[in-house]
Design an enzyme around this catalytic site. Structure first.
Site, PDB file in Angstrom:
ATOM      1  N   HIS A  33       0.880  -1.185   0.000  1.00 49.89           N
ATOM      2  CA  HIS A  33       0.000   0.000   0.000  1.00 49.89           C
ATOM      3  C   HIS A  33       0.910   1.225   0.000  1.00 49.89           C
ATOM      4  O   HIS A  33       1.671   1.417  -0.932  1.00 49.89           O
ATOM      5  CB  HIS A  33      -0.933  -0.113   1.202  1.00 49.89           C
ATOM      6  CG  HIS A  33      -2.056   0.873   1.253  1.00 49.89           C
ATOM      7  ND1 HIS A  33      -2.389   1.704   0.222  1.00 49.89           N
ATOM      8  CD2 HIS A  33      -2.953   1.155   2.243  1.00 49.89           C
ATOM      9  CE1 HIS A  33      -3.427   2.454   0.570  1.00 49.89           C
ATOM     10  NE2 HIS A  33      -3.781   2.149   1.798  1.00 49.89           N
ATOM     11  N   HIS A  92      -2.244  -2.232  -9.845  1.00 48.37           N
ATOM     12  CA  HIS A  92      -3.195  -1.638  -8.903  1.00 48.37           C
ATOM     13  C   HIS A  92      -4.448  -2.483  -8.896  1.00 48.37           C
ATOM     14  O   HIS A  92      -4.847  -2.999  -9.947  1.00 48.37           O
ATOM     15  CB  HIS A  92      -3.531  -0.200  -9.332  1.00 48.37           C
ATOM     16  CG  HIS A  92      -4.101   0.609  -8.230  1.00 48.37           C
ATOM     17  ND1 HIS A  92      -5.427   0.533  -7.900  1.00 48.37           N
ATOM     18  CD2 HIS A  92      -3.525   1.461  -7.358  1.00 48.37           C
ATOM     19  CE1 HIS A  92      -5.641   1.340  -6.872  1.00 48.37           C
ATOM     20  NE2 HIS A  92      -4.508   1.906  -6.520  1.00 48.37           N
ATOM     21  N   ASP A 103       2.769   5.545  -6.885  1.00 49.25           N
ATOM     22  CA  ASP A 103       4.026   5.473  -6.147  1.00 49.25           C
ATOM     23  C   ASP A 103       5.251   5.330  -7.026  1.00 49.25           C
ATOM     24  O   ASP A 103       6.371   5.365  -6.527  1.00 49.25           O
ATOM     25  CB  ASP A 103       3.975   4.295  -5.172  1.00 49.25           C
ATOM     26  CG  ASP A 103       3.138   4.635  -3.970  1.00 49.25           C
ATOM     27  OD1 ASP A 103       3.175   5.806  -3.567  1.00 49.25           O
ATOM     28  OD2 ASP A 103       2.444   3.757  -3.453  1.00 49.25           O
TER      29      ASP A 103
HETATM   30  N1  ACO Z   1       4.985  -6.828 -10.594  1.00 44.72           N
HETATM   31  C1  ACO Z   1       4.884  -8.021 -11.224  1.00 44.72           C
HETATM   32  N2  ACO Z   1       3.738  -8.706 -11.369  1.00 44.72           N
HETATM   33  C2  ACO Z   1       2.646  -8.156 -10.828  1.00 44.72           C
HETATM   34  C3  ACO Z   1       2.658  -6.930 -10.159  1.00 44.72           C
HETATM   35  C4  ACO Z   1       3.877  -6.253 -10.063  1.00 44.72           C
HETATM   36  N3  ACO Z   1       3.974  -5.066  -9.437  1.00 44.72           N
HETATM   37  N4  ACO Z   1       1.415  -6.631  -9.733  1.00 44.72           N
HETATM   38  C5  ACO Z   1       0.637  -7.637 -10.121  1.00 44.72           C
HETATM   39  N5  ACO Z   1       1.379  -8.562 -10.785  1.00 44.72           N
HETATM   40  C6  ACO Z   1       0.886  -9.779 -11.426  1.00 44.72           C
HETATM   41  C7  ACO Z   1       0.522 -10.828 -10.390  1.00 44.72           C
HETATM   42  O1  ACO Z   1       1.630 -11.658 -10.099  1.00 44.72           O
HETATM   43  C8  ACO Z   1      -0.607 -11.544 -11.094  1.00 44.72           C
HETATM   44  O2  ACO Z   1      -0.024 -12.391 -12.063  1.00 44.72           O
HETATM   45  P1  ACO Z   1      -0.667 -13.855 -12.358  1.00 44.72           P
HETATM   46  O3  ACO Z   1      -2.036 -13.546 -12.917  1.00 44.72           O
HETATM   47  O4  ACO Z   1       0.275 -14.480 -13.322  1.00 44.72           O
HETATM   48  O5  ACO Z   1      -0.710 -14.541 -11.039  1.00 44.72           O
HETATM   49  C9  ACO Z   1      -1.336 -10.463 -11.851  1.00 44.72           C
HETATM   50  O6  ACO Z   1      -0.336  -9.454 -12.088  1.00 44.72           O
HETATM   51  C10 ACO Z   1      -2.522  -9.849 -11.110  1.00 44.72           C
HETATM   52  O7  ACO Z   1      -2.041  -9.324  -9.874  1.00 44.72           O
HETATM   53  P2  ACO Z   1      -2.778  -9.434  -8.475  1.00 44.72           P
HETATM   54  O8  ACO Z   1      -1.740  -9.654  -7.405  1.00 44.72           O
HETATM   55  O9  ACO Z   1      -3.913 -10.401  -8.579  1.00 44.72           O
HETATM   56  O10 ACO Z   1      -3.384  -8.000  -8.345  1.00 44.72           O
HETATM   57  P3  ACO Z   1      -3.978  -7.340  -7.031  1.00 44.72           P
HETATM   58  O11 ACO Z   1      -5.066  -6.451  -7.487  1.00 44.72           O
HETATM   59  O12 ACO Z   1      -4.284  -8.352  -5.994  1.00 44.72           O
HETATM   60  O13 ACO Z   1      -2.734  -6.496  -6.475  1.00 44.72           O
HETATM   61  C11 ACO Z   1      -1.209  -4.753  -6.030  1.00 44.72           C
HETATM   62  C12 ACO Z   1      -2.586  -5.142  -6.620  1.00 44.72           C
HETATM   63  C13 ACO Z   1      -1.108  -5.218  -4.566  1.00 44.72           C
HETATM   64  C14 ACO Z   1      -1.075  -3.236  -6.050  1.00 44.72           C
HETATM   65  C15 ACO Z   1      -0.094  -5.411  -6.887  1.00 44.72           C
HETATM   66  O14 ACO Z   1      -0.184  -4.960  -8.230  1.00 44.72           O
HETATM   67  C16 ACO Z   1       1.299  -5.160  -6.331  1.00 44.72           C
HETATM   68  O15 ACO Z   1       1.755  -5.888  -5.438  1.00 44.72           O
HETATM   69  N6  ACO Z   1       2.013  -4.090  -6.839  1.00 44.72           N
HETATM   70  C17 ACO Z   1       3.320  -3.753  -6.319  1.00 44.72           C
HETATM   71  C18 ACO Z   1       3.162  -2.957  -5.042  1.00 44.72           C
HETATM   72  C19 ACO Z   1       2.658  -1.550  -5.284  1.00 44.72           C
HETATM   73  O16 ACO Z   1       3.155  -0.838  -6.134  1.00 44.72           O
HETATM   74  N7  ACO Z   1       1.690  -1.141  -4.459  1.00 44.72           N
HETATM   75  C20 ACO Z   1       1.150   0.210  -4.504  1.00 44.72           C
HETATM   76  C21 ACO Z   1      -0.276   0.177  -4.921  1.00 44.72           C
HETATM   77  S1  ACO Z   1      -0.867   1.815  -5.066  1.00 44.72           S
HETATM   78  C22 ACO Z   1      -1.142   2.324  -3.480  1.00 44.72           C
HETATM   79  O17 ACO Z   1      -1.452   1.618  -2.572  1.00 44.72           O
HETATM   80  C23 ACO Z   1      -0.941   3.698  -3.255  1.00 44.72           C
END
Ligand code: ACO
Length: 436
Positions: A268, A307, A363
């Site tokens: 987050h 996201h 971010d």
């Molecule tokens: N890098 C690589 N792969 C990713 C990333 C990433 N940053 N984010 C998602 N994926 C992939 C997942 O591994 C998944 O792949 P799969 O379908 O092969 O398993 C697919 O994309 C879907 O991702 P989910 O994890 O299901 O997406 P979710 O909506 O649950 O997660 C989140 C969203 C937590 C923001 C995620 O994208 C993440 O961890 N990002 C990195 C952390 C980040 O930047 N957080 C800030 C968010 S903005 C905020 O809070 C202000």
């Protein structure tokens, strides 16, 4: 036009049900009518991480993640970032309308005159170790404020709610700056009521012996823009924490301390810190392709990408990228910017990211701006918490005022052991237990 009704047949019983659809949703409690026997609890919906569950009605913030739209109270984020100030935006979030000039003057004056904290807060700060993470200190300090304002517990009194809201918006920059001063062993700087919200914050962070700290106007405005962009984001993890904790009718300081704790996590608000650490680890544009391969192999996440809601470019990331350019004109270009630009370029073309609709989020670039402003990486999530306080308060106020809300208490699908008899110690089989 067909009626707004969902017709369902329970194939276990052959029974048909009609469930009203309102605002594009069915009420989960309607499912409870679906039973296989009179004493059956009724059907529940299972939704870990609330992927498809609306927990409230809200008029604060609108997001269309597919189209990359973000609006506070109907106003596009692009217009607010261009025209507004953080204090005006916080007024808009809390009251629902833009203030008149008289209302804005009064609001600004009131917030400005609530920026001081009780002297005992210094003692609280000093109790932390020299290397304490500023966000841990910040969370504790916000929680501690409830002990200075015991009347904040009267959450059913609208005037009291408003007073505590003003205090919170006004005091979080002071707490935030003091966590930084503590980590540097520097004396705490008191608020300067002659300065604007962002300028005063920069003064409390960086003022040394000079009688008045004058921030570069371009940097002050950049910070103001970052504050506007971070002010609210509907039912995200920390807003949900605010509402959930607030639903127990606890005081807002305690609810917002919980929200700040939720924000601290690397998925987050802690993501901007993680982005900078990632960019520093990559170190050079030449290492970007190898890093992208590690991401695609599932070894690491590309921090600042992806996201839950946006399946398009995060509109805030676009504005922040422009703001970063303005900041770098004053401070000089960060070498990590080239790493970030290359990462973005490769990721936006690569099938792995394209097919998963992974775009830069808020971010991805904000950390580079904070770094250019002279902030240590550990302060980044605190920087997020300062403006998000307005959003948390808007969500909290809406929640405590909503007659449909009760104490937040989800259901569970119990998957544990059936009833069994207690086994005396001497009769238990040994063996290491895995942590549960
Ligand atoms: N890098 C690589 N792969 C990713 C990333 C990433 N940053 N984010 C998602 N994926 C992939 C997942 O591994 C998944 O792949 P799969 O379908 O092969 O398993 C697919 O994309 C879907 O991702 P989910 O994890 O299901 O997406 P979710 O909506 O649950 O997660 C989140 C969203 C937590 C923001 C995620 O994208 C993440 O961890 N990002 C990195 C952390 C980040 O930047 N957080 C800030 C968010 S903005 C905020 O809070 C202000």
């Amino acid at each position: 036009m067909a009626a707004d009704i969902l017709s369902v047949t329970d194939n276990r019983t052959g029974q048909a049900y009609e469930i009203p659809i309102e605002d594009g949703a069915i009420r989960a409690t309607e499912l409870r009518r679906i039973k296989i026997a009179e004493d059956d609890f009724g059907l529940m919906s299972y939704d870990p991480a609330f992927l498809n569950t609306a927990s409230c009605r809200s008029a604060v913030t609108f997001i269309d993640g597919d189209r990359g739209i973000l609006r506070y109270r109907g106003y596009p984020i692009e217009q607010l970032a261009e025209e507004s100030t953080y204090l005006e935006t916080s007024y808009l979030l809390l009251f629902g309308e833009l203030p008149t000039s008289a209302e804005l003057n009064r609001w600004t004056d009131e917030i400005t005159h609530h920026t001081f904290v009780h002297e005992n807060v210094k003692g609280l700060m000093e109790a932390f170790r020299y290397d304490a993470h500023p966000m841990g200190m910040f969370i504790s300090a916000v929680a501690a404020l409830s002990t200075f304002y015991p009347e904040a517990a009267q959450v059913d009194d609208p005037e009291n709610r408003l007073l505590q809201s003003k205090r919170l918006i006004a005091k979080v920059p002071t707490l935030a700056a003091w966590t930084y001063r503590h980590s540097r062993g520097l004396p705490y700087v008191y608020p300067d009521n002659e300065l604007g919200f962002a300028g005063n914050f920069l003064s409390m962070m960086f003022r040394m012996a000079e009688p008045r700290y004058a921030a570069d106007p371009a940097l002050e405005r950049a910070l103001e823009v970052l504050f506007i962009l971070h002010a609210d984001h509907e039912q995200n993890c920390s807003a949900n924490a605010t509402r959930s904790i607030g639903s127990s009718r606890v005081d807002p300081y305690s609810a917002l301390a919980g929200a700040a704790a939720a924000l601290y996590g690397p998925l987050h608000g802690g993501a901007n810190e993680a982005v900078l650490r990632m960019l520093a680890e990559i170190g050079d544009v030449r290492h970007v392709p190898a890093y992208v391969e590690r991401v695609k192999a599932g070894e690491v996440l590309l921090m600042g990408f992806g996201h839950r809601i946006y399946k398009n470019y995060d509109p805030r990331a676009r504005i922040i990228k422009e703001t970063a350019d303005q900041v770098f004109e004053v401070t000089g270009r960060s070498p990590l910017l080239d790493v970030a630009l290359e990462l973005e370029k490769i990721a936006l073309e690569d099938e792995y990211f394209v097919s998963r609709k992974l775009y830069p989020n808020v971010d991805f670039y904000s950390g580079l701006i904070y770094e250019a402003l002279g902030l240590p990486v550990a302060m980044f999530s605190v920087m997020f918490a300062i403006p998000r306080t307005a959003g948390w308060l808007a969500q909290w106020l809406e929640g405590v005022n909503d007659p449909e809300q009760k104490i937040a208490r989800p259901r569970q699908l119990y998957v544990g052991a059936e009833e069994r008899d207690y086994v005396p110690l001497k009769h238990r089989a040994g063996g290491e237990l895995a942590a549960v």
